[in-house]
Write an enzyme that holds these catalytic residues in place. Structure first.
Site, mmCIF file in Angstrom:
data_model
loop_
_atom_site.group_PDB
_atom_site.id
_atom_site.type_symbol
_atom_site.label_atom_id
_atom_site.label_comp_id
_atom_site.label_asym_id
_atom_site.label_seq_id
_atom_site.Cartn_x
_atom_site.Cartn_y
_atom_site.Cartn_z
ATOM 1 C CE1 TYR A 134 48.984 65.788 46.830
ATOM 2 C CE2 TYR A 134 50.828 65.668 45.566
ATOM 3 C CZ TYR A 134 49.970 64.939 46.691
ATOM 4 O OH TYR A 134 50.108 63.918 47.256
ATOM 5 N NE ARG A 185 58.075 62.496 41.166
ATOM 6 C CZ ARG A 185 57.971 61.431 42.170
ATOM 7 N NH1 ARG A 185 57.092 61.469 43.108
ATOM 8 N NH2 ARG A 185 58.169 60.135 41.813
ATOM 9 N NE ARG A 229 55.844 51.928 45.932
ATOM 10 C CZ ARG A 229 54.988 51.653 45.049
ATOM 11 N NH1 ARG A 229 53.826 50.604 45.613
ATOM 12 N NH2 ARG A 229 55.129 51.377 43.835
ATOM 13 C CB CYS A 250 58.816 48.239 55.032
ATOM 14 S SG CYS A 250 59.122 47.227 53.446
ATOM 15 C CD GLU A 294 56.777 24.604 58.216
ATOM 16 O OE1 GLU A 294 55.812 23.988 58.094
ATOM 17 O OE2 GLU A 294 57.046 25.642 59.145
ATOM 18 C CE LYS A 299 47.738 37.513 46.580
ATOM 19 N NZ LYS A 299 46.981 36.799 47.563
ATOM 20 C CB ALA A 325 53.259 20.045 74.111
#
Length: 648
Positions: free
Chosen positions: A204, A252, A350, A392, A441, A458, A486
């Protein structure tokens, strides 16, 4: 009636669709005592009740265009302030109209804005937390498209992400902005803020003066280190003089810009020492700038706690509190940073969006029930950069605190078909209301979690899978392993369909050959493939599959019919994605249509590619075949990839 509000399901839906992220596996940190974390500490003349603050992460909840405080932003911070957070920093506060980096960012450049800030501060104080005002000017990282004004910077160098057109700031404009910092500091005190922070980080305006990456001036404010820090230090002194000891002032600063010609830690330490001599009461450490934005708002592939060594080194040299941030996303890591004197205070952003009760849970050692941030940046910062309020991916209520509230107990019976993230989230929410929940499930819990955690970097996505499974057990939710038909009968008032989605098989001649595979099958079963591989489809799934295969040593060609790949990948991740594709020498072909798949050949519009395997990554479609039939007999709601839910 219990309302599962729209925002909850929208976030679950987004989560169910955003399968492919990229991150580094969480380190296993040893359990710390956690005692020192909850000891008070003073910043100047202000005492914090413990060593945890909420970092000034942007939230996108201020009034669009004006930056006024809203009820939404107050509710968001109230929820977090009541859960053992010593101090809240409600995001950057723009001190000048042309210096606002986002259309939904708090502002304090008009006296009329003071009343709103006072309302925010009073609300947070009432919940037990102090509040700090972070004053900033975005400089070259503002945009004329947002403010309608020319961005101002030490030199007319466009921002790498925004591709804007900053003007070199004049001495007169520098004086005006310095006065705006002074006035914003005075108004911050009038609003009741406990601490004023001056933003020296993230590229900045003040930071950009200090860095040779962005300051190419030839006057007395450019060139040498002493010249480059002159204006930022002048602004800081003006703020310190204005507050005159009424509240502490802190800065900061980025420990490293992570650009080749940027500011490095040795110079940063000099700035910190000079700021301390000037009267700064504490130093808050972050990293990066927009040209290396992944270090400022760290995605999954940036290691947790990577700033801690910098904090430890500075703390050994300076006798004011040092605050450390950046992916402090493990309870024991958070405890140990303070316990081991590596920093005095931790700043968590976060992590407190993902779980507002994070510090409550750490205090009572309830580690197994923490919902950790997965650092995907999709629900929070990517939305904020797009001008939307933060949500989130692992906490559907985040950003919707005004409207998403669990109502009273209910004796309803709920059957949930499918235990993907959306199905488990719905089951847990219903169980919290006291409903009788049964989940059906046919496979294991988690849906596509295994597939999405397979590509390189990941692994920590499984943190959320583990959390959901643990909550299923905590609430004793019954799971029946069967494939629902069904014509099955259910003892339920409402059925929630969470059957997810399935990969699209495009109508390509030759697609049914045995060497043609689905991307999800490759990732789900962690198949090892070598040789020449063609991946058809360049979205999230296709690019992550290319990374997975490239990491195995395969030669990969990516084919996409549009003129670009990686649509939907956010600013903090897109650069890394392209870097990894380049590292694995992925051959990218855009504007190409697949005409036919022959015997180990893919025929495109303009060429033919020989291959050992073809991988299809052409997108997903809803698996909603049961919805129509079950709706004839039951109250059916659908979540996740077949989104539609109102109330039950």
């Amino acid at each position: 009636m219990y309302v599962l509000c729209e925002s909850v399901i929208l976030n679950i839906n987004s989560l169910a669709n955003l399968y492919f992220f990229n991150f580094i596996f969480v380190n296993e940190y040893k359990e710390g005592k956690g005692i020192k974390l909850f000891e008070p500490i003073k910043i100047g003349n202000v005492e914090l009740k413990n060593r945890v603050i909420m970092a000034p992460i942007e939230n996108g909840m201020a009034e669009v265009g004006t930056g006024e405080v809203t009820d939404r932003i107050i509710a968001f911070f109230e929820e977090r302030a009541q859960h053992n957070i010593a101090m809240i920093m409600p995001g950057s506060i723009g001190v000048s109209p042309e210096g606002r980096g986002l259309p939904t960012q708090l502002s304090l450049f008009d006296e009329k804005q003071v009343a709103g800030h006072k309302r925010l501060v009073d609300a947070v104080h009432s919940k037990g937390s102090l509040v700090a005002a972070q004053l900033y000017h975005a400089g070259r990282q503002a945009s004329e498209a947002i403010t309608g004004l020319d961005p101002l910077a030490p030199s007319a160098i466009p921002c790498g992400i925004l591709q804007n057109h900053p003007k070199e700031i004049t001495h007169e404009q520098m004086d005006r902005i310095k006065e705006q910092f002074r006035q914003a500091a005075r108004w911050s005190i009038e609003a009741g803020y406990d601490i004023v922070e001056v933003h020296f980080a993230h590229g900045y305006l003040l930071h950009s003066f200090m860095s040779t990456h962005t300051n190419h001036r030839t006057d007395e404010y450019g060139g040498s280190f002493e010249n480059r820090i002159k204006y930022p230090m002048d602004v800081l002194k003006t703020v310190i003089d204005e507050v005159n000891g009424e509240v502490p002032v802190q800065i900061r600063v980025s420990v490293d810009e992570y650009v080749e010609d940027g500011m490095k830690f040795e110079e940063v330490k000099k700035v910190c020492h000079l700021a301390k001599e000037m009267g700064v009461a504490s130093i808050s450490l972050s990293a990066g700038c927009y040209d290396a934005v992944e270090y400022a708002i760290q995605p999954m592939f940036i290691p947790q706690g990577f700033i801690i060594p910098f904090a430890k080194e500075l703390k050994a040299e300076i006798d004011i509190p040092v605050i450390v941030a950046a992916r402090l996303n493990d309870a024991h890591l958070i405890e140990n940073v303070v316990e081991n004197d590596e920093a005095d205070i931790v700043a968590i952003g976060r992590g407190l969006i993902a779980d507002p009760l994070l510090i409550d849970k750490i205090k009572v050692h309830d580690y197994d029930n923490i919902c950790y941030c997965i650092a995907c940046n999709q629900g929070c910062i990517d939305r904020v950069l797009g001008g939307m309020p933060a949500h989130c991916m692992v906490n559907p209520v985040a950003g919707e605190e005004l409207t998403c509230k669990l109502k009273g107990k209910s004796g309803k019976k709920v059957a949930i078909i499918g235990a993907d993230p959306a199905g488990m989230e719905a089951a847990i929410t219903a169980a919290k209301r006291g409903m009788k929940v049964t989940v059906y499930e046919k496979d294991e819990l988690g849906g596509k979690f295994k597939a999405l955690s397979t590509p390189p970097e990941k692994d920590t996505f499984m943190m959320f899978d583990r959390y959901l499974v643990s909550q299923m057990k905590k609430y004793n939710i019954e799971v029946i392993n069967k494939e629902v038909k069904a014509d099955d009968e259910f003892d339920a008032d409402t059925i929630i369909l969470a059957t997810g989605s399935k990969q699209i098989v495009p109508p390509i001649q030759g697609i049914d050959q045995e060497f043609v595979l689905q991307a999800e099958d490759i990732l789900e079963n962690q198949k090892k493939l070598k040789g020449n591989i063609v991946v058809i489809g360049g979205g999230l799934v296709g690019t992550e599959t290319c990374k997975y295969l490239g990491n195995q040593g395969a030669h990969v060609t990516l084919v996409e019919m549009k003129d670009n790949i990686a649509d939907g990948i956010g600013a903090t991740f897109i650069g890394h994605m392209f870097a990894k594709l380049a590292e694995y020498h992925v051959d990218i072909k855009t504007n190409e249509t697949v005409k036919q798949i022959k015997n180990h050949e893919v025929v495109l519009s303009n060429t033919t590619i020989p291959c050992d395997y073809v991988i299809i990554a052409a997108g997903y479609k809803a698996r909603n075949e049961l919805a129509e039939e079950l709706s004839k007999k039951y109250d059916v709601r659908v979540v996740g990839d077949v989104f539609h839910l109102e109330e039950f």
